[in-house]
Design a protein around this motif. Structure first.
Motif, PDB file in Angstrom:
ATOM      1  N   GLN A  34      -1.877  14.058  28.363  1.00 42.13           N
ATOM      2  CA  GLN A  34      -1.566  14.532  29.704  1.00 42.13           C
ATOM      3  C   GLN A  34      -2.532  15.631  30.239  1.00 42.13           C
ATOM      4  OE1 GLN A  34       2.692  15.448  28.329  1.00 42.13           O
ATOM      5  NE2 GLN A  34       2.613  16.586  30.162  1.00 42.13           N
ATOM      6  N   ALA A  42       5.730  13.942  28.196  1.00 42.87           N
ATOM      7  CA  ALA A  42       6.313  13.384  29.333  1.00 42.87           C
ATOM      8  C   ALA A  42       7.206  11.932  28.963  1.00 42.87           C
ATOM      9  CB  ALA A  42       5.356  13.050  30.269  1.00 42.87           C
ATOM     10  N   GLU A  84       0.448   7.133  27.431  1.00 43.24           N
ATOM     11  CA  GLU A  84       1.396   7.911  27.771  1.00 43.24           C
ATOM     12  C   GLU A  84       2.723   7.205  26.838  1.00 43.24           C
ATOM     13  OE1 GLU A  84       1.811  10.858  29.224  1.00 43.24           O
ATOM     14  OE2 GLU A  84       0.169  10.872  30.863  1.00 43.24           O
TER      15      GLU A  84
END
Ligand code: ATP
Length: 476
Positions: free
Chosen positions: A339, A393, A307
């Motif tokens: 994701q 994110a 991420e």
């Protein structure tokens, strides 16, 4: 304001001009004439058809129906009629020098000894439009800042180049310029029109339109929906004609709970969780470089985690943002692939759902997200870059003057989105050349000569304080 004779024949006249791209009516029957002395302010939301209109005027696109004529000169082509365009997507050749770029559009410069006159001509044009510009005619374009590149494009637009510029079309010409340089351009435009030239000035910055335009034309969905002398519009009337509900930028600095410090660079940039941090100062004083260093430092490790911790919204979308061979969908979804991947396979249904959600949230104007990204208008391409960043994110979002070409209504929506995301704990680092945007921030670092010259918070964030800090080291 014009010294040109009111009866002068139009430089360009469009009659019921239309341009269709498949089912899209980008231009839908527009009649318009532009005479010496006119400065036409052209406004409309992203995708309204402004760039298509100017491409029909400058001969870049042939109209699907209707006609384009050049009565003042009787010329058959826009080029011969003295029509010049300065495009929104900066179009200089980066590997050539400033003077060599002028040469490309100056067919009269022939033979072996073209360099000296090319240098002299671009210097003179830069001196005339942007006195004190500090740009070297022999500098390769890729060593210039985006603001300097925009200045060079504009100067080439006004340079004589063997003929005379009669109509100069400027598409978002100030989008990368700071206020002082933008003011030099506006003053040059007024002088150019007073001498009998004409300008089409496209901008989403309504203050500039009111300052420079003699006439304002509002486009919506490929049509002209309003056209009056500039004095006949109020700011709100203009926004209403474009079809936006204006939302006030009030409560910009609504109190947000801010958490622990999430970054602190050696040069002094720091930000807390949930904070919107602005980078300001005159264009080209190291803000973009500071953001690039920060972003590359955080994301360049070969052991980078699945991420991303930081995402980037480019202002120079052609160079740093858009993947030109990919669809709108792929351009938007690239940041969320980790994701939505399971065992190395991307969940295409989820990808389409998330992209559709962001298309609706941020108002990307397209019927089909599988279309190529380059089929979108410039402002809509910019919205895709926002969607790419905000859909991820990543807790830190770095934005390099990201509102270039975004229309007024969408800007307000994006400001609100940024505030909402910050309230949820995301941190934003936001370089902007627009003071209105910097004033949305909780903390502002003003840059001068590559260094931070001031750090302002809360009520200290005002245009006066920012200007003071932008210049204060000069006198030292
Ligand atoms: N080459 C193309 N192929 C398909 N559609 C296109 C093409 N060029 C423009 N369009 C479409 O035509 C419409 C008008 O686009 P245009 O670029 O003229 O808008 P604009 O008013 O200049 O927008 P912006 O303010 O974002 O620059 C948009 O819906 C756009 O997607």
């Amino acid at each position: 304001m014009s010294t040109a004779a009111p009866s002068a024949a139009p430089i360009v006249a469009l009659t019921e001009a239309a341009k269709h791209f498949g089912p899209v009516r980008a231009l839908d029957g527009v009649s318009l004439s532009i005479s010496p002395g006119d400065c036409l302010g052209l406004v409309g939301h992203n995708g309204a058809g402004k760039s298509t209109l100017v491409n029909v005027v400058n001969g870049g696109l042939a109209p699907t129906s209707g006609s384009v004529a050049f009565p003042a000169s009787g010329a058959a082509s826009a080029l011969a009629a003295g029509v010049r365009s300065v495009f929104q997507e900066l179009s200089l050749c980066p590997n050539l020098t400033v003077a060599e770029n002028l040469r490309i559009s100056h067919s009269a410069l022939k033979g072996m000894n073209w360099r000296a006159p090319a240098r002299a001509e671009i210097r003179a044009a830069l001196d005339q439009v942007f006195p004190g510009h500090g740009i070297d005619a022999d500098a390769p374009v890729d060593t210039l800042s985006i603001a300097q590149r925009q200045m060079v494009e504009i100067a080439i637009g006004f340079a004589p180049r063997g003929t005379e510029a009669r109509l100069v079309i400027l598409d978002e010409p100030t989008s990368s310029l700071d206020a002082g340089i933008a003011e030099q351009l506006l003053s040059h435009i007024k002088q150019f029109c007073a001498r009998g030239g004409a300008v089409i000035f496209i901008s989403h910055m309504l203050g500039e339109i009111f300052e420079v335009a003699t006439r304002i034309l509002v486009m919506k969905d490929g049509k002209v929906v309003a056209e009056k002398p500039a004095g006949g519009f109020t700011r709100q009337g203009l926004v209403d004609a474009m079809g936006h509900v204006a939302t006030e930028a009030a409560a910009a600095q609504a109190a947000r709970a801010q958490g622990e410090e999430v970054l602190h660079t050696p040069e002094g940039l720091r930000a807390r969780k949930g904070e919107i941090v602005g980078l300001s100062g005159l264009a080209g004083h190291g803000q973009a470089e500071a953001l690039a260093r920060l972003y590359l430092g955080a994301t360049s490790s070969w052991r980078s985690p699945r991420e991303a911790g930081m995402v980037f919204v480019a202002g120079d979308r052609g160079r740093d943002g858009v993947l030109p061979l990919w669809s709108i969908l792929r351009n938007a979804s690239i940041s969320i692939l980790p994701q939505i991947a399971r065992r190395g396979m991307v969940d295409r249904t989820r990808e389409a759902e998330i992209t559709a959600e962001w298309k609706a949230r941020i108002g990307i104007r397209t019927d089909d997200v599988t279309n190529p990204i380059l089929s979108l208008s410039g402002g809509n391409q910019q919205k895709v870059l926002f969607a790419r960043a905000l859909a991820s994110a990543a807790p830190v979002v770095v934005m390099d003057d990201p509102m270039r070409g975004v229309d007024v209504g969408t800007k307000q929506d994006v400001y609100a989105m940024i505030r909402a995301e910050a309230a949820r704990g995301r941190t934003f680092l936001w370089y902007s050349t627009e003071t209105e945007e910097v004033c949305q921030c909780d903390r502002v670092f003003v840059f001068r000569n590559g260094e931070i010259s001031a750090e302002l918070t809360g009520d200290e964030i005002t245009e006066e304080r920012i200007l003071e800090a932008s210049f204060e080291m000069e006198g030292a």
